[in-house]
Design a protein around this motif. Structure first.
Motif, short mmCIF file in Angstrom:
data_model
loop_
_atom_site.label_atom_id
_atom_site.label_comp_id
_atom_site.label_asym_id
_atom_site.label_seq_id
_atom_site.Cartn_x
_atom_site.Cartn_y
_atom_site.Cartn_z
N ASN A 40 34.34 46.76 37.48
CA ASN A 40 34.70 46.43 38.82
C ASN A 40 35.32 47.54 39.50
O ASN A 40 35.57 47.48 41.08
N SER A 44 41.10 46.25 42.84
CA SER A 44 41.07 45.74 44.13
C SER A 44 40.31 44.24 44.16
O SER A 44 38.98 44.75 43.42
N ASP A 45 40.17 43.49 44.93
CA ASP A 45 39.40 42.21 44.88
C ASP A 45 39.45 41.19 43.69
O ASP A 45 38.80 40.24 43.63
N GLY A 108 35.67 35.57 48.73
CA GLY A 108 35.28 36.97 48.65
C GLY A 108 35.81 37.80 47.79
O GLY A 108 35.56 38.94 47.62
N LYS A 109 36.59 37.20 46.64
CA LYS A 109 37.26 37.91 45.47
C LYS A 109 36.06 38.02 44.21
O LYS A 109 35.34 37.05 44.32
N LYS A 138 33.28 36.21 45.61
CA LYS A 138 32.13 37.19 45.50
C LYS A 138 31.38 37.19 44.26
O LYS A 138 30.28 37.24 44.42
#
Lengths: 200, 320
Positions: A40, A44-45, A108-109, A138
């Motif tokens: 990833n 983040s996310d 969105g993660k 996401k």
């Protein structure tokens, strides 16, 4: 713990044999943490969701490793899949486990589901259903400590601690601190039952 | 748990604690974007209401719908019940329609018991209030509300907590169910009412009784006010409403004598100015609105534990 250099295939009194000891589990989780970060491109996310009960301490440990590597605290939560299981009607009503979604939510993660044993894949299918009702991530990835095979659904793990070929007659028992007082993955020889371990 | 929920006395401590912890998980659903769970998909819940009710029926309906069950509402007004159909024939109709659970409110004490044990229906029966007898889900939601407020400062239980239940105990199914359940959960219950509004045989309930509200409430951890059920009264139980209100109503002056953490509860519907004044009902101590929210969570827990699996949830207290 440190005085057991090779715990593999040691036979215990209850007929179980230990396939991963505390240090093996530590190494596997460290590797999984690095693999998740690599895939990833950072932390983040990311949101780690452990599936109760054993998935939650695993998710917390992975988050600790990530914090020490990247210096970022990845949100950790838990996701109970009991009410989404396809065998809910086949057994007496089951106790619910806590679901705690981190404050930032999952929209969105990239959600990384964390569980101890991947077996039929039905728990993960239920978890995917549960996630859609919490939000729209996401992407969803799967990390498991042990993949024991015998999949009944088209589901695979992205990050695996150890592939453990087993027969259907065997049970895999994962013990984790502080829940069980010890860190170990054991195989128990048994006839197939409908017990908790067999269902994993 | 047993297959039916007819009385708060049917619940062991393990059963009751399982309902409370399950309700706690159900309550977190309110924070999610999609307030629905698939656990009871394809199951049918019938709300069979022979007596007027707003919050209990709506609460059961919301609970069943959030668990994805199909809900059929059946009320006495505007149905064959008002044409003189018997409980038995209504039950046989429900059975023929394939109800998995029947939630029943009836003016006659014991009607849910009759429905559950007569062999008319195979479904689970949930008592939503029968006459002046019991209202177990109300007791569970009251206990859940107390547990959320008082549990954190008492080791997560209601052990030893002092609960005052004040008012028309004689006609109150809520008081009886609460007394039974709270005792199971380890709380100490005191019923406060004029002598005319305490039922015969209250000494067998295992609770304290008092005629003196001012002596009881300064020690209480929760004070539950009951409505004076004038529709069930056909005699003189107290001289005047004003005198009742003076001696047994909760007003601002009495509220000032409560401990800092004490909560004020009311099962609703409340009559402001009679058993409780508006300033108390709207104060920070009042958890009356929260009781309604918790009612949905508790009823979801009850329906899930009775219907969610192939049979009701097992607890340690069960004989297997």
């Amino acid at each position: 713990m440190c005085a057991q250099p090779a715990a593999q295939h040691d036979h215990e009194d209850d007929g179980s044999r230990t396939v991963l000891d505390a240090r093996d589990i530590t190494r596997a989780l460290t590797r999984i943490s690095h693999e998740i970060l690599e895939r990833n491109r950072g932390a983040s996310d990311l949101v780690l969701l452990g599936i109760p009960s054993r998935g939650v301490p695993l998710a917390e440990r992975i988050a600790e490793r990530m914090a020490s590597v990247e210096g970022v605290q990845v949100p950790v939560g838990s996701l109970d899949v009991t009410m989404y299981r396809d065998d809910l009607r086949l057994k007496p009503a089951r106790t619910l486990m806590p679901t705690e979604i981190p404050p930032g939510g999952i929209d969105g993660k990239v959600v990384v589901l964390v569980d101890d044993v991947l077996y039929s894949g039905r728990t993960i299918r239920a978890a995917l259903d549960a996630i859609t009702e919490v939000g729209r991530p996401k992407g969803v990835q799967l990390a498991v400590l042990v993949d024991r095979g015998h999949r009944e659904l088209p589901i695979r793990a992205d990050f695996v601690g150890k592939n453990l070929p087993t027969s259907l007659a065997e049970r895999v028992r994962v013990s984790l601190e502080p829940h069980d007082g010890v860190d170990a993955v054991q195989i128990l020889e048994t006839t197939p039952t409908h017990g908790k371990e067999a269902a994993r | 748990m047993k297959r039916h929920l007819l009385s708060a006395a049917d619940l062991t401590r393990e059963d009751a604690e399982l309902v409370l912890s399950t309700a706690d998980e159900m309550r977190s659903l309110a924070d999610r974007p999609i307030k629905k769970l698939p656990a009871l998909r394809g199951r049918t819940v019938v709300n069979l209401f022979f007596e007027d009710s707003t919050r209990t029926r709506i609460s059961f309906e919301a609970a069943a719908k959030r668990l994805s069950a199909d809900v059929i509402n059946f009320s006495a007004k505007g149905s064959s019940l008002s044409k003189g159909e018997s409980l038995k024939d209504t039950a046989l109709t429900l059975e023929a329609m394939g109800a998995d659970a029947v939630v029943i409110r009836h003016g006659a004490s014991g009607a849910p018991h009759r429905l559950a044990h007569s062999g008319w229906v195979r479904s689970s029966v949930v008592n939503a209030g029968d006459g002046t007898h019991e209202h177990p889900t109300q007791a569970l939601l009251d206990a859940f509300t107390m547990w959320r407020h008082l549990g954190p400062r008492n080791g997560g239980t209601l052990d030893g907590q002092r609960i005052a239940i004040v008012g028309d105990v004689l006609h109150s199914r809520v008081a009886r169910s609460n007394a039974l359940l709270l005792r199971t959960l380890g709380a100490e219950v005191t019923l406060v009412a004029p002598p005319t509004l305490l039922p015969v045989g209250v000494d067998t309930w295992g609770v304290e009784t008092s005629y003196d509200l001012d002596g009881v409430i300064p020690k209480a951890d929760a004070v539950m006010m009951l409505r004076v059920q004038r529709e069930r009264m056909n005699g003189g139980f107290f001289p005047t409403a004003r005198e009742y209100s003076r001696r047994y109503g909760l007003d601002g002056r009495r509220m000032a004598t409560l401990q800092d953490h004490t909560i004020v509860m009311h099962p609703g519907p409340m009559v402001r100015g009679m058993e409780i004044t508006a300033d108390v009902a709207d104060s920070d101590r009042s958890v009356i609105v929260e009781q309604v929210t918790n009612g949905v969570a508790v009823r979801m827990a009850v329906l899930y534990l009775l219907l969610g699996g192939s049979e009701p949830a097992h607890t340690e207290g069960d004989d297997l």
